[in-house]
Scaffold this active site. Structure first.
Site, short mmCIF file in Angstrom:
data_model
loop_
_atom_site.label_atom_id
_atom_site.label_comp_id
_atom_site.label_asym_id
_atom_site.label_seq_id
_atom_site.Cartn_x
_atom_site.Cartn_y
_atom_site.Cartn_z
N ASP A 5 35.99 32.78 27.34
CA ASP A 5 35.95 32.27 26.05
C ASP A 5 37.18 32.11 25.19
O ASP A 5 37.62 31.33 24.31
CB ASP A 5 34.92 33.29 25.17
CG ASP A 5 33.56 33.10 25.72
OD1 ASP A 5 33.02 31.96 25.86
OD2 ASP A 5 33.07 34.06 26.13
N SER B 212 34.89 36.47 32.26
CA SER B 212 33.81 37.76 32.30
C SER B 212 32.64 37.41 31.50
O SER B 212 31.54 37.52 32.19
CB SER B 212 34.70 38.93 32.03
OG SER B 212 35.45 39.19 32.67
N GLY B 213 32.82 37.31 30.27
CA GLY B 213 31.68 37.14 29.52
C GLY B 213 30.89 35.57 29.37
O GLY B 213 29.85 35.71 29.32
N ASN C 136 42.33 28.55 33.77
CA ASN C 136 43.26 29.75 33.63
C ASN C 136 42.85 30.52 34.88
O ASN C 136 41.83 31.22 35.03
CB ASN C 136 42.67 30.49 32.34
CG ASN C 136 43.32 31.77 32.19
OD1 ASN C 136 44.55 32.02 33.16
ND2 ASN C 136 43.00 32.64 31.16
N ARG D 179 38.51 44.45 34.62
CA ARG D 179 38.27 42.96 34.52
C ARG D 179 37.51 42.31 35.95
O ARG D 179 37.09 41.58 36.00
CB ARG D 179 39.68 42.16 34.23
CG ARG D 179 39.58 40.75 34.16
CD ARG D 179 40.92 40.29 34.12
NE ARG D 179 41.08 40.21 32.66
CZ ARG D 179 41.21 39.32 31.68
NH1 ARG D 179 40.03 38.19 32.06
NH2 ARG D 179 41.19 39.65 30.50
#
Length: 582
Positions: free
Chosen positions: A212, A244-245, A153, A314
């Site tokens: 995720d 990010s996470g 992605n 973001r």
């Protein structure tokens, strides 16, 4: 194990090797006697002039692959090479933590007069080394025998996923002798549509280079197939941090004893290269929109507010969550709702702040380890103690539904739709009138009309029906409700330290209105090491199923970090349903 270490007894061998040979190490051209053992490759200098050189030891715990090759620009040379790809550990200068650093070592094979003969000799060493590596792996490592589907992605997190794929993932897959096919996602739902139609027998697994959200999409695509059971069991998922996470990557690294804060990419690629196939709990989630399958968490309140509203930050990467948390603590909201659950063990509710609560106790002959077959009883409690008449209880309920008593330390804050910066959030703070009727689904459903609902969830009633009388029910004003089934929600949030991938447990936790902002900030900070589980401001229960019924309008509910339609939601754990590489 470090790449370089002294052999025992000054270089003397203490066991019989599987193979031995004498090779130069490129490019320094130091000559070593090389010994292959079942768990390591050991190199001892042979020339007297190399006496000051240390013996080298390469543990196969750190090695991911081996290739044969010809040197660049050496078309007329008879030399062949076999190269070892290793990720040895190294202690950081300050502190006891360690990091892995890639280390490649090339051995020059020049014992024959022709390149072909030297290449054959190098190939024999490569096969022997791979045979030793295979003992620690669950998969067939025959070259070119496997094929993986890779999803990237390019818009995930800070937008570096494609660069990560090109510079780090492709070389690693090549070193593993893996054939792969790349799909760059172009829209939401793209990966889901692909995995719904692929021939499962053609693929060893799926590798996801993203955050995720794309993992959630792929899982739900597999569960949408008519052959969902075969697909979810025979197509393991591998993850590379590109968001990010990167919560699942953090959990995988942590459970493998690998760092997840410093250079998470290197350590995640190493874990992926050395992976074994493991079982992963999924959670069936019923919403007003239909059935979803979750692997990480369900959140409501400040945690979901931070997750979803921090999307505007973001470009900051994982720091977006820190900024978002500070904004939401300053402009804190509380939500009135009803939380019902089926605990794994006897539960005594904490009644000091609850509007209403029920207690779960097993029957005399019940096995508390098997909550599905036990027959619990329930009793209704009023709270606080002493409020026995219906008129007084109605006054208390009305106050709580409309924001709580005037001296309550936290005031609900609802900014205008679309969020805004910190000043805008504070300026738009207001307390809405709560609707005394809980939110309901227009057309309650357990499944999407276009998506089969193949998994039986015997613990869950239809979303429009009341929960079983045996469940515990708490109605109150909440600051947050989190249902987690992995240990991490990010590199700085160890949300459920006791969670494992296949424990069959939902770790349900909530904090109620009444917590001060300073206590809430301490709670967030303590999540970095998981010590929040000891805080009196949060309650944690291990459950098999639960239902959340929001009463306050205008909130955010997220599944695996993905926003879903606001309204009633219920979930049941599905132990060990999926497979992943870890």
């Amino acid at each position: 194990m470090n790449a370089a270490s002294n052999t025992s007894n000054g270089g003397a061998l203490t066991e019989s090797p599987l193979r031995e040979g004498q090779f130069r190490i490129h490019p320094k051209n130091t000559t070593y006697k090389v010994y292959l053992f079942t768990n390591e490759l050991r190199c001892i200098p042979v020339k007297k002039g190399d006496a000051q050189k240390k013996s080298l030891s390469f543990s196969f715990d750190d090695v991911i692959g081996c290739h044969c090759m010809r040197g660049r620009g050496e078309r007329n040379s008879t030399d062949a090479y076999f190269c070892l790809y290793s990720y040895p550990t190294k202690r950081k200068t300050f502190g006891g933590a360690f990091v892995r650093k890639r280390h490649d070592i090339a051995f020059v094979v020049d014992v024959h007069n022709s390149y072909q003969e030297n290449l054959e000799a190098a190939e024999e060493w490569r096969v022997a080394i791979l045979t030793c590596l295979k003992r620690a792996m669950d998969v067939d490592i025959t070259p070119r025998a496997r094929k993986v589907l890779v999803f990237v992605n390019p818009f995930s997190g800070p937008g570096k996923a494609l660069d990560i794929y090109q510079k780090r993932v492709v070389p690693t897959l090549a070193e593993l002798d893996l054939n792969f096919h790349l799909i760059i996602t172009e829209r939401a739902g793209h990966a889901k549509d692909v995995v719904k139609t692929i021939d499962i027998s053609e693929w060893y697994g799926v590798i996801i280079v993203s955050g995720d959200g794309l993992i959630f999409e792929v899982i739900n695509g597999l569960m949408s197939r008519p052959d969902w059971e075969h697909a979810i069991h025979h197509l393991p998922l591998g993850v590379v941090p590109g968001g990010s996470g990167n919560a699942l990557c953090c959990a995988i690294n942590s459970h493998n004893g690998e760092p997840y804060k410093d250079n998470i990419l290197t350590h995640s690629l190493f874990v992926l290269a050395k992976h074994k196939i493991k079982a992963l709990d999924l959670v069936a989630v019923d919403t007003c929109e239909g059935r979803h399958y979750s692997f990480l968490s369900i959140t409501w309140g400040i945690i979901s507010d931070v997750d979803i509203e921090s999307e505007k930050y973001r470009s900051l990467g994982n720091a977006r969550f820190t900024v978002g948390a500070l904004v939401r603590i300053v402009g804190l909201r509380t939500y009135h709702g009803r939380l019902s659950f089926l605990p794994c063990e006897p539960y005594r509710c904490h009644t000091s702040r609850s509007t209403s609560c029920s207690t779960w106790e097993p029957s005399v002959n019940a096995n508390t380890a098997d909550v599905v077959t036990s027959q619990p009883k329930s009793r209704s409690l009023s709270c606080p103690d002493g409020l026995g008449d219906s008129a007084t209880e109605e006054v208390l309920r009305s106050r709580l539904q409309h924001g709580g008593p005037a001296d309550e330390p936290l005031t609900p804050v609802f900014p205008e739709e679309g969020g805004g910066d910190l000043e805008t959030v504070i300026a738009n703070s207001s307390t809405p009138a709560a609707d005394s009727t809980q939110l309901t689904c227009d057309s309650p459903s357990r499944g999407d009309a276009a998506t089969p609902r193949p998994v039986e969830t015997a613990l869950l009633p239809p979303l429009s029906d009341p929960v079983p009388a045996s469940w515990v029910t708490i109605e109150d004003n909440f600051v947050t409700v989190v249902a987690a089934y992995e240990s991490h929600l990010g590199p700085d949030i160890i949300i459920a330290p006791e969670a494992t991938f296949n424990d069959g447990i939902i770790h349900l936790m909530f904090a109620k209105a009444g917590i001060s902002r300073s206590s809430l900030l301490k709670l967030f900070l303590s999540m970095e090491n998981g010590s929040h589980v000891n805080s009196p401001d949060i309650e944690i229960i291990k459950v098999k199923a639960f239902r959340l019924e929001p009463i306050t309008p205008g909130g955010v509910i997220a599944i695996d970090g993905e926003k879903v339609k606001y309204g009633p939601i219920q979930a049941q754990v599905l132990p060990g349903l999926a497979r992943f590489m870890a």
